[in-house]
Write an enzyme that holds these catalytic residues in place. Sequence first.
Site, mmCIF file in Angstrom:
data_model
loop_
_atom_site.group_PDB
_atom_site.id
_atom_site.type_symbol
_atom_site.label_atom_id
_atom_site.label_comp_id
_atom_site.label_asym_id
_atom_site.label_seq_id
_atom_site.Cartn_x
_atom_site.Cartn_y
_atom_site.Cartn_z
ATOM 1 N N LYS A 8 -19.441 -16.934 -8.378
ATOM 2 C CA LYS A 8 -19.336 -17.975 -7.444
ATOM 3 C C LYS A 8 -18.313 -17.923 -6.203
ATOM 4 C CE LYS A 8 -16.900 -20.046 -11.176
ATOM 5 N NZ LYS A 8 -16.881 -19.001 -11.987
ATOM 6 N N ARG A 83 -15.182 -29.035 -13.613
ATOM 7 C CA ARG A 83 -15.475 -27.906 -14.752
ATOM 8 C C ARG A 83 -15.512 -28.769 -15.869
ATOM 9 N NH1 ARG A 83 -12.935 -22.239 -14.119
ATOM 10 N NH2 ARG A 83 -12.418 -22.372 -12.027
ATOM 11 N N ARG A 122 -12.829 -6.059 -11.557
ATOM 12 C CA ARG A 122 -12.595 -6.784 -10.359
ATOM 13 C C ARG A 122 -11.133 -6.142 -9.830
ATOM 14 N NH1 ARG A 122 -12.566 -13.126 -9.752
ATOM 15 N NH2 ARG A 122 -11.617 -12.996 -11.993
ATOM 16 N N ARG A 155 -6.240 -9.441 -11.231
ATOM 17 C CA ARG A 155 -5.591 -10.641 -11.270
ATOM 18 C C ARG A 155 -5.007 -10.985 -12.680
ATOM 19 N NH1 ARG A 155 -9.970 -15.362 -9.657
ATOM 20 N NH2 ARG A 155 -9.497 -15.973 -11.832
ATOM 21 N N ARG A 166 -11.150 -17.693 -21.272
ATOM 22 C CA ARG A 166 -11.733 -18.522 -20.328
ATOM 23 C C ARG A 166 -13.465 -18.851 -20.481
ATOM 24 N NH1 ARG A 166 -10.299 -14.491 -15.889
ATOM 25 N NH2 ARG A 166 -11.407 -15.465 -14.646
HETATM 26 P P1 AP5 Z 1 -16.187 -13.494 -8.396
HETATM 27 O O1 AP5 Z 1 -17.016 -14.013 -7.268
HETATM 28 O O2 AP5 Z 1 -14.879 -13.722 -8.237
HETATM 29 O O3 AP5 Z 1 -16.740 -14.412 -9.783
HETATM 30 P P2 AP5 Z 1 -16.330 -15.938 -9.897
HETATM 31 O O4 AP5 Z 1 -17.515 -16.634 -10.858
HETATM 32 O O5 AP5 Z 1 -15.667 -16.760 -8.837
HETATM 33 O O6 AP5 Z 1 -15.184 -15.732 -11.179
HETATM 34 P P3 AP5 Z 1 -13.780 -16.277 -11.345
HETATM 35 O O7 AP5 Z 1 -13.137 -15.378 -12.477
HETATM 36 O O8 AP5 Z 1 -12.950 -16.255 -9.868
HETATM 37 O O9 AP5 Z 1 -13.870 -17.459 -11.877
HETATM 38 P P4 AP5 Z 1 -13.011 -18.402 -12.689
HETATM 39 O O10 AP5 Z 1 -13.879 -19.852 -12.736
HETATM 40 O O11 AP5 Z 1 -12.747 -18.013 -14.071
HETATM 41 O O12 AP5 Z 1 -11.574 -18.351 -11.884
HETATM 42 P P5 AP5 Z 1 -11.025 -19.351 -10.918
HETATM 43 O O13 AP5 Z 1 -10.247 -18.752 -9.995
HETATM 44 O O14 AP5 Z 1 -12.050 -20.499 -10.433
HETATM 45 O O15 AP5 Z 1 -16.694 -12.121 -9.036
HETATM 46 C C1 AP5 Z 1 -15.933 -11.455 -10.096
HETATM 47 C C2 AP5 Z 1 -16.141 -10.114 -10.007
HETATM 48 O O16 AP5 Z 1 -17.433 -9.523 -9.936
HETATM 49 C C3 AP5 Z 1 -15.462 -9.582 -8.672
HETATM 50 O O17 AP5 Z 1 -15.026 -8.394 -8.950
HETATM 51 C C4 AP5 Z 1 -16.790 -9.222 -7.723
HETATM 52 O O18 AP5 Z 1 -16.406 -8.453 -6.837
HETATM 53 C C5 AP5 Z 1 -17.843 -9.157 -8.608
HETATM 54 N N1 AP5 Z 1 -19.060 -9.393 -8.156
HETATM 55 C C6 AP5 Z 1 -19.200 -10.807 -7.824
HETATM 56 N N2 AP5 Z 1 -20.605 -11.041 -7.804
HETATM 57 C C7 AP5 Z 1 -21.220 -9.719 -8.158
HETATM 58 C C8 AP5 Z 1 -22.758 -9.220 -8.277
HETATM 59 N N3 AP5 Z 1 -23.659 -10.132 -8.078
HETATM 60 N N4 AP5 Z 1 -22.900 -8.219 -9.066
HETATM 61 C C9 AP5 Z 1 -21.750 -7.152 -9.432
HETATM 62 N N5 AP5 Z 1 -20.519 -7.770 -9.119
HETATM 63 C C10 AP5 Z 1 -20.333 -8.724 -8.609
HETATM 64 O O19 AP5 Z 1 -9.915 -19.982 -11.969
HETATM 65 C C11 AP5 Z 1 -8.999 -19.550 -12.629
HETATM 66 C C12 AP5 Z 1 -8.261 -20.571 -13.350
HETATM 67 O O20 AP5 Z 1 -7.601 -21.620 -12.609
HETATM 68 C C13 AP5 Z 1 -8.860 -21.202 -14.372
HETATM 69 O O21 AP5 Z 1 -9.012 -20.375 -15.832
HETATM 70 C C14 AP5 Z 1 -8.332 -22.441 -14.799
HETATM 71 O O22 AP5 Z 1 -6.764 -22.350 -15.423
HETATM 72 C C15 AP5 Z 1 -7.697 -22.729 -13.312
HETATM 73 N N6 AP5 Z 1 -8.700 -24.001 -12.536
HETATM 74 C C16 AP5 Z 1 -9.825 -23.487 -11.609
HETATM 75 N N7 AP5 Z 1 -10.283 -24.451 -11.385
HETATM 76 C C17 AP5 Z 1 -10.266 -25.569 -12.123
HETATM 77 C C18 AP5 Z 1 -10.567 -26.856 -12.594
HETATM 78 N N8 AP5 Z 1 -11.499 -27.292 -11.811
HETATM 79 N N9 AP5 Z 1 -9.921 -27.689 -13.504
HETATM 80 C C19 AP5 Z 1 -8.859 -26.946 -14.222
HETATM 81 N N10 AP5 Z 1 -8.464 -25.772 -14.020
HETATM 82 C C20 AP5 Z 1 -8.917 -24.971 -13.395
#
Ligand code: AP5
Length: 212
Positions: A8, A83, A122, A155, A166
Amino acid sequence: MGPPGAGKGTQAQRISEAYQLMHISTGDLLRGTIKDNSELGRKARVYMERGELVPDELVTALVRERLRAARRHRGFILDGYPRNQAQALALDEILAEEEIPLDLVVHFETPVEVVRDRLMGRRVCSSCGTNFHLKALPPSPNGRCSRCGGELMIRPDDQDQTVEQRIRVYEDFARPLVKFYRKKDLLHKVSGAQTAGDQYAELKRLFERKAK
Ligand code: AP5
């Protein structure tokens, strides 16, 4: 929307740069509050370290503030919000207040084993926040960020146990959200398991079609 590691953030960054859209990532916003050591950051950290959702009202307040600013942009991409259904309803309310339409919801369907591999490999730039993957999207050969030369880090919530939590949290909330946006005829599925280049090409085609 999509599980952790679905791509994402990677795609939201690329697409927002390509179309000059505002990229609103709730994960990045929350990590920013932690870095600033604000009261919100201190509260958010506890949930994030456990791999749980930060309470809806805290996250929604951040999104509301950003969406107000988004009116001055060509458009926006929300990454990681909503979410759950409560957040989706709150988003509807904010968008109605600000008179901003929602054009599309992209769902990155991604098998759990792909998710684990992505999060294990990552690395994130501590300076500009760009995401890399040791095998699939490697950084500079000197082990630094290929965008700005910054130092790379793991991270804190990419540790094994937190990753599993998660994934569980995502699975608990995803189904009703998919149903919610399918009913509104906004949902479009994209495979999260394909290469980042293929994901980007598919999203660009989708955006071009929508823009017509
Ligand atoms: P990446 O692009 O970072 O994937 P992502 O889907 O963004 O994954 P995240 O882990 O960032 O999502 P998340 O939802 O758990 O975390 P967030 O920061 O939003 O890619 C991941 C890896 O794969 C990277 O190494 C990348 O290089 C690689 N990659 C990407 N695409 C690829 C491909 N096609 N092929 C191969 N490799 C690839 O949230 C973190 C925390 O914040 C949550 O756990 C929660 O506690 C809180 N939070 C955030 N939003 C909310 C909300 N709306 N409500 C409540 N709590 C929230």
